[in-house]
Design a protein around this motif. Structure first.
Motif: not given
Length: 120
Positions: A26, A29-30, A49, A52, A90, A93-95, A97
């Motif tokens: 994560l 990706r961030q 990217d 994932f 994204l 979504e990352n936040t 997750r």
């Protein structure tokens, strides 16, 4: 009771390792999303990217994530292909997750703490 605590500790170590790999992915990706957003107006910049799900499987075996250029992004006349809507999605979504993983890790730690306190 000691045997139960030992089994629980071993089980938690496996779960903790998974959380660690997941959180590391994560974080990677961030950083990529932040870089994409920072370069949204940079001529010639190409979106980066990670896949994932594939990279999570690789992370479980200790491999570092492979950065890819996503397919299907529209390239602007200046050669940049950053899609702000995609990056915002994204980021969100990352936040989410990260929040879910943090809550699960917190719950696992609370369970371990409760098991230890019961064993005293």
């Amino acid at each position: 009771m000691a045997a139960e605590l030992h089994r629980f500790g071993i089980m938690f170590q496996g779960v903790a390792a998974n959380f660690e790999h997941y959180m590391t992915l994560l974080s990677a990706r961030q950083k990529l999303v932040a870089s994409n957003l920072a370069n949204a107006d940079t001529p010639g910049y190409r979106t980066e990217d990670i896949d994932f799900h594939t990279e999570f499987e690789h992370a479980m075996s200790g491999q570092n994530p492979t950065v890819i250029e996503p397919d299907g992004l529209e390239v602007k006349p200046d050669g940049n292909n950053v899609d702000l809507d995609r990056e915002a999605r994204l980021l969100s979504e990352n936040t989410m997750r990260f929040a879910v993983a943090s809550n699960l890790a917190r719950a696992e730690l609370s369970s371990l703490k409760a098991a230890i306190q019961e064993g005293k």
